[in-house]
Each structure stands twice: as C-alpha cells, then as structure tokens.
Design an enzyme around this catalytic site. Structure first.
Site, PDB file in Angstrom:
ATOM      1  CB  SER A   6       8.807 -10.414 -16.101  1.00  0.00           C
ATOM      2  OG  SER A   6       9.983 -10.105 -15.396  1.00  0.00           O
ATOM      3  CG  HIS A  30       6.324 -10.241 -12.068  1.00  0.00           C
ATOM      4  ND1 HIS A  30       5.636 -10.708 -10.967  1.00  0.00           N
ATOM      5  CD2 HIS A  30       7.558 -10.788 -11.993  1.00  0.00           C
ATOM      6  CE1 HIS A  30       6.417 -11.509 -10.262  1.00  0.00           C
ATOM      7  NE2 HIS A  30       7.603 -11.574 -10.865  1.00  0.00           N
ATOM      8  CG  ASP A  32      11.223 -10.831 -11.490  1.00  0.00           C
ATOM      9  OD1 ASP A  32      10.542 -11.382 -10.603  1.00  0.00           O
ATOM     10  OD2 ASP A  32      11.057 -11.045 -12.706  1.00  0.00           O
ATOM     11  CG  MET A  34      16.591 -10.737  -9.123  1.00  0.00           C
ATOM     12  SD  MET A  34      17.272 -11.554 -10.591  1.00  0.00           S
ATOM     13  CE  MET A  34      15.778 -11.809 -11.551  1.00  0.00           C
ATOM     14  CG  HIS A  63       9.256 -12.227  -7.307  1.00  0.00           C
ATOM     15  ND1 HIS A  63       9.538 -13.122  -8.317  1.00  0.00           N
ATOM     16  CD2 HIS A  63       9.568 -12.870  -6.149  1.00  0.00           C
ATOM     17  CE1 HIS A  63      10.004 -14.240  -7.796  1.00  0.00           C
ATOM     18  NE2 HIS A  63      10.034 -14.112  -6.485  1.00  0.00           N
ATOM     19  CG  MET A  65      13.455 -12.905  -6.820  1.00  0.00           C
ATOM     20  SD  MET A  65      14.070 -13.486  -8.420  1.00  0.00           S
ATOM     21  CE  MET A  65      12.587 -13.395  -9.397  1.00  0.00           C
ATOM     22  CG  MET A 135       9.803 -18.947  -8.238  1.00  0.00           C
ATOM     23  SD  MET A 135       9.515 -17.506  -9.306  1.00  0.00           S
ATOM     24  CE  MET A 135      10.818 -17.709 -10.537  1.00  0.00           C
ATOM     25  CG  ASP A 173       8.145 -15.471 -12.557  1.00  0.00           C
ATOM     26  OD1 ASP A 173       8.474 -15.559 -13.754  1.00  0.00           O
ATOM     27  OD2 ASP A 173       8.616 -14.620 -11.780  1.00  0.00           O
TER      28      ASP A 173
END
Length: 214
Positions: A6, A30, A32, A34, A63, A65, A135, A173
C-alpha cells in the site's frame, strides 16, 4: 498469494525510490484514496495518481474509500489502473451497477467491506465482481492491528465462491504481516495488501518476498 504493498505507508519524501523497488519486487500497487467523509482520514487524490502511470510498471489497484465512488471510475481508468474497488457501504443498492460500470471501463471490479458489515451481504455479488476486498481493520488508517475474526469471514466467503464455481478473488487489507500471512493464504486469500509490514521493514523487497512465500 500476490502481495500488493500500500502506497499509503511509503516514504512520500522519497516516493520515486519506493516505486522503483515496488516495480521490481511487488505484484500489485495498492492505492488508498480517502475523502475524509466515507472514512475518517484524507490520503491522496489524483495529483498523486496522475503521474504514477508514467513510472509504475505493475498493475495499479485503486481502493476508493469515498462517498459517490461512481463519480471517479472513469478518471481512475484514465489514470491507467487495472483494478478498482469501492465500499459496499457507499453503494448499497447500487453495488451491482457500480461493478458493471468499472468492468465496462476495462478494469477489474471489486467491492470492499469493513469488519462490522456481515460478509454474507456480498455473496450475491460474487458472480459480478472480479475480487472482493475484506478489510481486516477499519478503513481509514494504516498501522492498525489485524482483527482475528477476519479469518472466519475469509473462509466463509471462500466457501461461497467455491460453491458458486466462481473465479472471484479475495483480497485482504489491514494488519497483514509474517505472523498471519500463511494463515491468510490457507484461508483463501489471493491478494494481500501490506503497508507497514513492508515499508517499515529493514529490507522491504525481502519482506515482500517473504510474505509471498509464507
């Protein structure tokens, strides 16, 4: 089991160096994203993602979020991502529709759930998703401890996938380390996202290899 470090845990002052290491050592990158609303944190957005496709040679897994994740699917695809997931909690009745939208853009489509959402809610999407992201911590922050109950959730999902004769992959994850990598693989995990365990290791490339071989 493929290892997807990540970027959230990387050294942002020396990001190019870390990306070179990942290109040589990791299976997937990966990412993330957010928004501070869907999860209680803000990470990075397209000012970081835009340039990555120019230097990243392994598949990128974004990903989301965020609330209203469908607003960003095309942008994620345009940035060269191979995989894109969103949270079930942000989609609910639109989950199947969003999975279809992602696939139509040429990416593998995934749906993610937090530890407090029953994994059975995703069973109906097994034949519509390329992967399901479980998760094993609550989404939003790196460095959290692995929630042991995640193992039974993975096993239940894997059993349903096998009963359905589906080839849907399971991604995990949160809190992945050498302490649980072998158990995760045996439970049915296909892709393990690892952040702190990789980037805080003395030799991150060696840690990736060790996690893969666990």
């Amino acid at each position: 089991m493929q290892i997807a470090p990540s970027l959230l845990s990387a050294d942002f002052l020396h990001l190019e160096k870390d990306l070179r290491m990942l290109n040589e050592s990791a299976d997937i990158l990966h990412l993330d994203v957010m928004d501070g609303t869907q999860v209680p944190n803000i990470s990075f957005g397209f000012s970081v993602l835009d340039p990555l496709s120019k230097v990243v040679t392994i598949p990128m897994d974004v990903h989301l979020m965020v609330v209203e994740p469908q607003r960003w699917f095309k942008k994620v695809a345009d940035d060269g991502a191979s995989m894109c997931s969103f949270h079930y909690e942000a989609a609910l009745s639109h989950t199947a529709e969003y999975l279809s939208q992602i696939r139509s853009l040429g990416m593998k489509a995934g749906v993610a759930i937090n530890p407090d959402i029953p994994v059975e809610r995703l069973f109906e999407f097994v034949d519509k998703a390329d992967f399901i992201l479980i998760m094993s911590v609550f989404a939003g922050f790196g460095g959290q401890k692995f929630i042991p109950a995640s193992i039974e959730r993975i096993k239940a999902l894997k059993e349903h996938i096998l009963r359905s004769s589906s080839d849907t992959l399971i991604e995990i994850d949160g809190g992945v380390s050498l302490d649980n990598a072998a158990v995760l693989r045996e439970a049915g995990v296909d892709i393990a996202v690892a952040g702190s365990s990789v980037f805080k290791a003395e030799d991150p490339a060696a840690m990736i290899a060790a996690l893969r071989q666990a």
